[in-house]
Design an enzyme around this catalytic site. Sequence first.
Site, mmCIF file in Angstrom:
data_model
loop_
_atom_site.group_PDB
_atom_site.id
_atom_site.type_symbol
_atom_site.label_atom_id
_atom_site.label_comp_id
_atom_site.label_asym_id
_atom_site.label_seq_id
_atom_site.Cartn_x
_atom_site.Cartn_y
_atom_site.Cartn_z
ATOM 1 N N ASP A 105 -5.285 15.329 -13.102
ATOM 2 C CA ASP A 105 -6.282 16.062 -13.889
ATOM 3 C C ASP A 105 -5.536 16.878 -14.925
ATOM 4 O O ASP A 105 -4.304 16.836 -14.998
ATOM 5 C CB ASP A 105 -7.203 16.915 -12.996
ATOM 6 N N HIS A 138 -9.394 14.109 -18.823
ATOM 7 C CA HIS A 138 -8.847 14.863 -17.683
ATOM 8 C C HIS A 138 -7.368 14.526 -17.520
ATOM 9 O O HIS A 138 -6.887 14.360 -16.389
ATOM 10 C CB HIS A 138 -9.613 14.551 -16.391
ATOM 11 N N ASP A 160 -14.896 10.339 -16.211
ATOM 12 C CA ASP A 160 -15.919 11.358 -16.467
ATOM 13 C C ASP A 160 -15.541 12.290 -17.614
ATOM 14 O O ASP A 160 -14.366 12.464 -17.928
ATOM 15 C CB ASP A 160 -16.162 12.201 -15.199
ATOM 16 N N GLU A 161 -16.550 12.880 -18.179
ATOM 17 C CA GLU A 161 -16.449 14.045 -19.064
ATOM 18 C C GLU A 161 -15.460 13.875 -20.221
ATOM 19 O O GLU A 161 -14.758 14.809 -20.590
ATOM 20 C CB GLU A 161 -16.078 15.293 -18.237
ATOM 21 N N TRP A 190 -22.329 11.197 -9.463
ATOM 22 C CA TRP A 190 -22.165 12.647 -9.215
ATOM 23 C C TRP A 190 -23.204 13.472 -9.948
ATOM 24 O O TRP A 190 -23.595 14.523 -9.493
ATOM 25 C CB TRP A 190 -20.743 13.092 -9.587
ATOM 26 N N TYR A 199 -21.054 18.739 -3.387
ATOM 27 C CA TYR A 199 -19.982 19.500 -4.043
ATOM 28 C C TYR A 199 -19.664 20.745 -3.214
ATOM 29 O O TYR A 199 -20.329 21.774 -3.306
ATOM 30 C CB TYR A 199 -20.382 19.848 -5.480
ATOM 31 N N PHE A 200 -18.617 20.623 -2.411
ATOM 32 C CA PHE A 200 -18.273 21.691 -1.473
ATOM 33 C C PHE A 200 -17.525 22.845 -2.156
ATOM 34 O O PHE A 200 -17.117 23.791 -1.493
ATOM 35 C CB PHE A 200 -17.438 21.131 -0.317
ATOM 36 N N TRP A 205 -13.604 20.273 -5.272
ATOM 37 C CA TRP A 205 -12.859 20.619 -6.488
ATOM 38 C C TRP A 205 -12.177 21.963 -6.257
ATOM 39 O O TRP A 205 -12.760 22.874 -5.658
ATOM 40 C CB TRP A 205 -13.808 20.693 -7.683
ATOM 41 N N GLU A 222 -10.676 24.356 -8.415
ATOM 42 C CA GLU A 222 -10.439 25.402 -9.428
ATOM 43 C C GLU A 222 -10.346 26.782 -8.780
ATOM 44 O O GLU A 222 -9.528 27.613 -9.161
ATOM 45 C CB GLU A 222 -11.580 25.431 -10.459
HETATM 46 C C1 ACM Z 1 -17.023 15.554 -11.993
HETATM 47 O O1 ACM Z 1 -17.434 16.483 -11.275
HETATM 48 N N1 ACM Z 1 -16.634 15.791 -13.238
HETATM 49 C C2 ACM Z 1 -16.945 14.197 -11.515
#
Ligand code: ACM
Length: 773
Positions: free
Chosen positions: A203, A278, A342-343, A409, A434-435, A484, A486
Amino acid sequence: MKKLSSIILVITAFVCNFCFAQKVFTENDIQIIPKPASLKISEGVFEFSGNTKLVITDKSQKESVTAFVSKFGKAVGLKLQITAKAPKSNYVQFVVNTSFENEAYELKASKNNVIITAKSSAGFMYALETLRQLLPVAIESKTVIANTAWIIPAIEIKDKPRFEQRGLMLDLSRHFFGKEYILKTIDRLAMHKMNVLRLHMVDDQGWRMEIKKYPKLTEVGAWRVDQEDKAWNARAVNDPNQKGTYGGFLTQKELKEIVAYAAIKNVEIIPEIEMPAHVSAAIAAYPFLSCVEKPIAVPSGGVWPITDIFCAGKESTFEFLENVIDEVIAVFPSKYIHIGGDEATKDHWKTCPYCQKRIQAEGLKDVNELQSYFVKRIEKYINSKGKKMIGWDEILEGGLAPEATVMSWRGTKGGIEAAEQKHDVIMTPESHCYFNFYQGPQNDEPTAFNAFLPLHTVYEFDPIADAMSPEVAKHILGGHANLWAEFINTDALSEYMLFPRLAAFSETLWSTKESRNWDDFSSRLGALFQRYDYLGINYAKSAYLIVASSKVDIASKKVSISLQNEFPKPDIRYVLGDQEITQNAVKYQDAIQIDKTTVIKASLFKDNQPIGKTFTDTITFHKASGSAIQFKTPFNENYKGDGDLSLVNIIRGTKNFHDGQWQAWLNSDMEAVIDLGIKQDIQHVILGSLESQGSGIYFPTAVTVYVSDDGINYKETAKTERAFAPNINTELKDFKVNFDTKKTRFVKVIASNLGKAPSGGGTWLFVDEIVVN
Ligand code: ACM
Ligand code: ZN
């Protein structure tokens, strides 16, 4: 806790060696998570003793049985013998039946023996995980527990999973997690009968897999400038020449060890190698991979929008990716490689001559079709190596790659669309999977991504929607949870976010749809928590927290507080004033009516004992409650609180700044004038504020109070100042301004906006109440 107490009673009863046979187990005593497909209890028990033999008949049973012997040895202090031939009685026999499905098993326990039947090592492993949960919770102990009867009920269990994909993703990039934690997580996945661990190793904020052909990916891309003292989204852009010191990576040797260990536990490790976006960390290591070829640093925190992107025009990008994929395939035997997708903000592609040339040469319509070209080309390479590609649901845009498995997602819509196009799908909608979202009221939780996913919502997850036709449903392989990272920077916090939500999730994927029942699940959770305690898992007790909601009738100055908990028929008790919570606290029935300043404490009770954290709130009635209030600059349209009187409505805001109690000002001070109606003696003003630097919300730098008799001429009375300081957390703070008693009718309060954010961007000022007393 009803069911828990019965287990404890059972254990105490069986200290007596002669009376255990009289125990009659009922279904309530069986607290296995995830719930088996079917179970039938009969009379009697099987007791493990020093003479119990484990009879293995095939090498597929060896690893799991050996692990069980070791576990049993630690907790019970007896070394069970493994043999090839069954004695007359007192044995556990493992029998191969090739007609079983791969992960299915049967467990039949009687007074004489336990017979476990399965087709493969996976089935035997899961049978032993079930046996572990049939035994007293003390089986999890790492030291010998005396005076325990190691018995299980006579029982017949037939079990198999509902879905083939039961997965979890660990994000190793946003914060790095090492081999030991990953191995522990594999054990815990197996315990919950989960069978996939996706490692998100690429990422923006870190490249985490050693690639021998491109050493800079880890020499440069695995390290970033340490800004861990700042909120994730408030971190400054780094200078590419500055050396990174926060990070880490997994060597190929370590990854192979992880893969080998996971195989024993029936866990498939799916590597996740993001592209085309990413990938800032990769571009920081090798700028030639981007369109612009400009040196960049590995970012230390949030990047949005994500404009760093691999160039889709240059052949050198694809050569690089194919070489990386070759090394990934050599380490991971998984059938799948997840390529992200993604994104991606494709702005660079719009102006890059290489990308534009590619669009022309391939007859593509736009950059969306260029992404589709990119993904299809990568898929072709992955397929040529005998592997399958997974991508996030964005890969539907511009045309889906022919063999792709889609991971949905952004809700389930993309997944349904892909399944209708006959593609395999793994469901992972943010709403349930999404934990990294909060699992309890934000005031009581560590700072997390600002969204909410409590335990009971996880339990409502179903990868298959009622409206799906059987044709579509057959393409839904299962579900994955995503953690995730972060906001998750330690193993302990990672565990906190995973457990017990992973337990709820496991049941949604393993157990039959018909058997799922929230009341029943919650009654089985207590035993699981005891197991977690033995295992040293830092699980969240958020599901025990009290959720309060307050209403006010400002005309009569009456506050009404409702208390809830996510468990069915919760036993909530509360006290007012400075009493402590004991079992004599008042049982909560209807909303509590409050008409004077007080502290309220509340707790969930089980078996007459408070459990979980005590909820505490202070309700402060004050001289400005319900008074007229006017602002020099109006509050922002998006943060109006609960109306014009929100700052004098007695009700306080929470750390969730969308809770409807906050008013906010962007790039401006808050200047309020309160009319107390008549002259009154006052001695202080308290301004309630919130800081969440990652969201651009900062405490005021000063709160100044002025008084006036006529509402025209004001006199400065006192001021409280506070200098800016970096703050990683979301935090509430009351700014108190004290002064000698003043008799006044009008009070002006100015809260000074920080004005200039250290990391750029606008500065918000949030206020929930102005208390005047
Ligand atoms: C994602 O949460 N961008 C897959
Ligand atoms: Zn390009």
